[in-house]
Design an enzyme around this catalytic site. Structure first.
Site: not given
Ligand code: PNS
Length: 169
Positions: A17, A41, A90, A128
């Site tokens: 990150h 979550k 990745r 993570s």
């Molecule tokens: O680090 P992560 O868990 O891979 O991040 C995921 C994240 C936070 C980028 C994604 O879950 C997100 O954008 N969540 C907010 C809800 C949203 O906007 N959903 C629409 C896109 S599918």
């Protein structure tokens, strides 16, 4: 002013990150690292802890803001005046999920650009969840030192191995 958002769970932030933060921040006036606060979550670190750790590890960068949000990333990005959303990629296994998310985001906010940075090869395996697994089964900060900054290694080990009274369990 060119603003980008780098959203994620950051539970906890890894060297992967940090690599994305360092590299992407060069292209913008401001990079906002947005930590998703998703009560549904289950996370190891509380939102304020995740913010604190990100803050500590980005002290050397001049144009970073650490923040949190709930709800849709694109709405949060709009509120912040950002025009770009950054994600790291990745292995191929990331691609399908990221592609789906990018298409959904651009449907919701066509004016927003998704930008992907390939992770540096030395972090291509890193996640993570992997860091948490090592911390859960190991007990030594040194085992995590190649994967996360020192402060995060210590805190992650403490989470699993120190009781609420601060004593080793
Ligand atoms: O680090 P992560 O868990 O891979 O991040 C995921 C994240 C936070 C980028 C994604 O879950 C997100 O954008 N969540 C907010 C809800 C949203 O906007 N959903 C629409 C896109 S599918």
């Amino acid at each position: 002013m060119k603003i980008a958002i780098y959203p994620g769970s950051f539970d906890p932030a890894t060297n992967g990150h940090l690599d994305i933060i360092e590299r992407s921040s060069r292209f913008f006036d401001k990079l906002i690292v947005g930590v998703l606060d998703n009560p549904r979550k289950k996370s190891l670190f509380k939102i304020n802890e995740r913010i604190e750790m990100l803050y500590e590890i980005t002290q050397h960068l001049p144009n970073i803001e650490i923040d949190y949000f709930s709800g849709l990333t694109v709405e949060y990005a709009r509120e912040k005046g950002a025009s770009v959303i950054i994600r790291g990629l990745r292995a191929m296994s990331d691609f399908e999920y990221e592609f789906q998310m990018a298409l959904t985001n651009s449907k919701l906010a066509p004016e927003m650009e998704m930008m992907f940075l390939m992770t540096s090869s030395k972090y291509s395996f890193l996640s993570s969840s992997m860091v948490k697994e090592i911390a859960m089964f190991g007990k030594n900060n040194l085992q995590l030192i190649d994967f996360v900054p020192e402060t995060i290694a210590r805190r992650t080990i403490e989470k699993y191995h120190l009781g609420s009274n601060g004593r080793e369990e």
